[in-house]
Design an enzyme around this catalytic site. Structure first.
Site, PDB file in Angstrom:
ATOM      1  N   HIS A 120      -4.141   7.263  -3.083  1.00  0.00           N
ATOM      2  CA  HIS A 120      -4.424   6.568  -4.341  1.00  0.00           C
ATOM      3  C   HIS A 120      -5.919   6.298  -4.492  1.00  0.00           C
ATOM      4  CE1 HIS A 120      -4.009   3.609  -7.591  1.00  0.00           C
ATOM      5  NE2 HIS A 120      -2.743   3.962  -7.703  1.00  0.00           N
ATOM      6  N   ASP A 123      -0.163  -0.794  -4.373  1.00  0.00           N
ATOM      7  CA  ASP A 123      -1.411  -1.401  -4.858  1.00  0.00           C
ATOM      8  C   ASP A 123      -1.418  -2.875  -4.449  1.00  0.00           C
ATOM      9  OD1 ASP A 123      -1.944   1.023  -5.980  1.00  0.00           O
ATOM     10  OD2 ASP A 123      -1.560   0.415  -8.042  1.00  0.00           O
ATOM     11  N   HIS A 131       5.841  -1.401  -6.973  1.00  0.00           N
ATOM     12  CA  HIS A 131       5.702  -2.304  -8.121  1.00  0.00           C
ATOM     13  C   HIS A 131       5.988  -1.541  -9.416  1.00  0.00           C
ATOM     14  CE1 HIS A 131       1.727  -0.448  -7.739  1.00  0.00           C
ATOM     15  NE2 HIS A 131       1.447  -0.799  -8.983  1.00  0.00           N
ATOM     16  N   GLU A 141      -3.751   2.091  -0.257  1.00  0.00           N
ATOM     17  CA  GLU A 141      -4.453   2.566  -1.455  1.00  0.00           C
ATOM     18  C   GLU A 141      -5.956   2.459  -1.232  1.00  0.00           C
ATOM     19  OE1 GLU A 141      -5.938   0.587  -4.472  1.00  0.00           O
ATOM     20  OE2 GLU A 141      -4.798  -1.287  -4.372  1.00  0.00           O
ATOM     21  N   ASP A 186       2.498   4.525 -12.886  1.00  0.00           N
ATOM     22  CA  ASP A 186       2.008   5.528 -11.935  1.00  0.00           C
ATOM     23  C   ASP A 186       2.651   5.357 -10.560  1.00  0.00           C
ATOM     24  OD1 ASP A 186       0.546   3.115 -11.647  1.00  0.00           O
ATOM     25  OD2 ASP A 186      -1.101   4.143 -10.651  1.00  0.00           O
ATOM     26  N   HIS A 187       3.556   4.367 -10.451  1.00  0.00           N
ATOM     27  CA  HIS A 187       4.302   4.159  -9.200  1.00  0.00           C
ATOM     28  C   HIS A 187       5.815   4.244  -9.386  1.00  0.00           C
ATOM     29  CE1 HIS A 187       0.869   2.862  -6.626  1.00  0.00           C
ATOM     30  NE2 HIS A 187       0.347   2.628  -7.829  1.00  0.00           N
ATOM     31  N   HIS A 234       4.226  -0.648 -12.176  1.00  0.00           N
ATOM     32  CA  HIS A 234       3.306   0.203 -12.920  1.00  0.00           C
ATOM     33  C   HIS A 234       3.835   1.636 -12.960  1.00  0.00           C
ATOM     34  CE1 HIS A 234      -0.453  -2.600 -12.636  1.00  0.00           C
ATOM     35  NE2 HIS A 234       0.259  -2.812 -13.723  1.00  0.00           N
ATOM     36  N   HIS A 285      -1.699  -8.193  -6.834  1.00  0.00           N
ATOM     37  CA  HIS A 285      -1.799  -7.095  -7.797  1.00  0.00           C
ATOM     38  C   HIS A 285      -1.114  -7.407  -9.120  1.00  0.00           C
ATOM     39  CE1 HIS A 285      -2.657  -3.093  -9.156  1.00  0.00           C
ATOM     40  NE2 HIS A 285      -1.389  -2.823  -9.339  1.00  0.00           N
TER      41      HIS A 285
END
Length: 617
Positions: free
Chosen positions: A415, A179, A69, A204, A73-74, A71, A158
């Protein structure tokens, strides 16, 4: 079949910088490529030199990259990995992720480069070049990376466009969740996956020890805290990510302002409201059923009480509510507003989601009330700090629910925090009896491959050729032996009745013949006497079968015909008598219906005959 190997380069016993390497069926896959919000040094991006060892490019080692996705941090390290380190292979993500990720990457690039003067950072052009390598996938669409590797995306909830990815190579498979949220919210549905039974589930575990209270209670507490603050003339700061939780809380406040007829202004970061609305219109099929049903009559993402935020508004007197990005107070407008408002007791900051260690958000949630927000300047935090989990992650109950849903052979936790992982790990082992792993960054986990080959069975065979494995105790719990022929065709294995198999192969009915050499001690020269002794021995041994001697000197065991053929005999004298050892070849033939009996007879003949009670002359 080679083993499955997994190495986290990020998100191993940590939240942030998600990047997991999986070797599956000889293929190397990178799952997510994120950045760590808590660091501004080399630890911000995954250590890609771990993959290459300083030799060659990533393209030589990685077959594909999958992004779950948008975000950061991904996906935040994606342009750095593809354009600066060097990766020319395919990158897979869903259509909404492909559309939204470059906007967030560009926003973060502007904050990082313009404000901090970063030099070792990707450019706008690199983001565009990176996105050219992206292959967008639809939900439940099986995509063949090559002849051996295939992937499929499932709905993860999410945020808009988040996907769980099922990866298969040969007989081994991995399900990577990214996530996900197992509870539907005001704008997205719950995560869903079929009973795919992967060899390994990588999930996660952000909220591995948390079981949330009801969503309605959380919403009531949130609205109560907002209302209390604006009634005393205070300001409410809600740090959020641009898309996802922001829309969830905007819908909630919009309906509450309508009900209560409130006039206090609500602001959202400039430009993001319009962008978010456009993307939710474009990808309306990714939202929940309620929004789909009402979308034609009323777009829930067009807010009448929420206005774009202007920086000049920060110092305005009176009550207001502001949604500002980013969500962890690690920079940008949310941190700028926090610095201005944090010294007043009338104001409130509501943190609606998880904050990575090292960010200002994490520090204030940990109880710190004196923070160095600027070099050499320590600020005392007087505003009220509230944490209300509107995080769109699965809690411990949701994680267990997903494991039961997809029925994996093994589970890996990523995660999440190490201590919380250990708690959930023990729970998974205890309740589900599954092997569970939680490797740290750089630690390799090897899962031994135990391939299972699915076999389609003929209905005719199942109906007519099923026998109880243990005739002494014909109970339903006994193992059942199915006699048939395995046929491989078009990469499929089928178990058929022998007649069906012969007919499909175009072969006539035939016999299989086996030869076994039997040592007959003190054997006489007479062929007939040898067969008589063999008949007596087999009749005693095979008491449950019909053993007969035919008129022509052969033995008939039900439908198995045993013949003795002359062979070169070797005779040796021993102990001064006329005893001898003669070697005779016994030809055993049987039709395929009698395979079990034939196999048993083979073992019998291999063991030879006992010495006769009467010495042969």
């Amino acid at each position: 079949m080679p083993d499955i190997k997994i190495v986290p380069l990020g998100a191993g016993q940590d939240v942030g910088r998600s990047c997991i390497l999986v070797t599956l069926g000889g293929k190397n896959i990178m799952l997510d490529c994120g950045m760590h919000m808590g660091f501004n040094d080399d630890r911000r991006f995954p250590d890609f030199s771990y993959i290459t060892g300083g030799k060659g490019t990533l393209t030589e080692y990685i077959d594909c990259v999958i992004i779950s996705h948008f975000h950061l941090d991904h996906c935040g390290a994606l342009p750095y990995m593809s354009e600066m380190v060097g990766f020319e292979g395919p990158i897979y993500m869903t259509h909404p992720t492909k559309a939204i990720a470059p906007i967030l990457l560009e926003d973060y690039r502007k904050i990082t480069v313009d404000k901090k003067g970063e030099v070792n950072f990707f450019t706008s052009q690199m983001i565009k070049d990176c996105l050219k390598k992206v292959v967008a996938v639809n939900l439940h669409q099986t995509v063949f990376v090559d002849d051996e590797l295939q992937i499929k995306a499932y709905y993860a909830g999410h945020v808009l466009g988040a996907g769980m990815f099922y990866i298969r190579a040969g007989t081994e498979s991995v399900l990577y969740t990214g996530d996900y949220n197992m509870t539907p919210d005001r704008h997205l549905g719950a995560a869903w996956v079929d009973k795919c039974r992967p060899t390994l589930l990588i999930t996660e575990s952000t909220y591995a020890t948390t079981i949330r209270d009801s969503k309605r209670c959380r919403e009531r507490d949130f609205l109560k805290k907002v209302h209390e603050t604006i009634e005393r003339g205070g300001k409410v700061l809600i740090p959020v990510f641009a898309l996802g939780r922001a829309q969830e809380l905007c819908i909630l406040l919009e309906s509450y302002w309508d009900r209560m007829n409130l006039k206090v202004p609500i602001y959202f970061s400039t430009g993001l409201t319009e962008k978010a609305t456009n993307y939710y219109k474009l990808f309306i099929t990714w939202t929940n059923q309620k929004i789909k049903n009402t979308f034609v009559d009323r777009n829930l993402f067009e807010f009448k009480h929420i206005k774009p935020f202007n920086r000049a508004t920060i110092d305005n007197p009176g009550a207001m509510v502001v949604f500002a990005t980013p969500g962890m107070l690690h920079g940008g407008l949310s941190l700028e507003i926090f610095k201005k408002w944090c010294t007043s007791e009338k104001n409130t900051i509501i943190m609606p989601g998880y904050c990575v260690a090292g960010t200002v958000g994490h520090k204030i949630l940990s109880g710190m009330r004196k923070i160095e927000l600027q070099p050499g300047k320590i600020v005392e935090i007087k505003m009220q700090v509230q944490y209300m989990s509107f995080s769109a992650h699965a809690d411990a109950k949701g994680i267990m629910q997903l494991i039961r849903m997809c029925e994996p052979e093994n589970v890996m936790l990523v995660h999440g925090e190490a201590k919380k992982m250990e708690f959930l790990k023990s729970k998974i082992k205890q309740e589900l009896n599954l092997d569970c792993f939680n490797p740290a960054n750089g630690e390799t986990v090897v899962i031994s491959s135990r391939p299972s080959l699915p076999v389609d069975m003929s209905l005719k065979l199942l109906k007519h050729k099923t026998e109880i494995g243990d005739s002494a105790s014909p109970t339903p719990k006994c193992s059942r032996i199915i006699h048939g022929a395995l046929l491989m065709k078009d990469s499929k294995i089928r178990l058929l009745e022998q007649e069906e198999a012969l007919q499909e192969l175009g072969l006539p009915k035939h016999e299989l013949r086996f030869t076994s050499t039997v040592m007959l001690q003190n054997a006489c020269r007479s062929e007939k006497l040898t067969m008589t002794r063999l008949h007596d021995h087999l009749k005693k041994l095979l008491s449950t079968h019909s053993v007969k001697m035919t008129s022509d000197g052969h033995i008939l065991i039900e439908s198995v015909l045993v013949k003795a053929q002359k062979n070169a005999e070797s005779t040796t004298e021993s102990d001064g008598d006329d005893s001898s050892i003669a070697t005779k070849s016994i030809l055993v033939s049987w039709s395929y219906e009698d395979e079990d009996l034939g196999s048993y007879l083979m073992e019998t003949l291999k063991n030879g005959l006992p010495p006769p009670t009467i010495k042969a002359k």
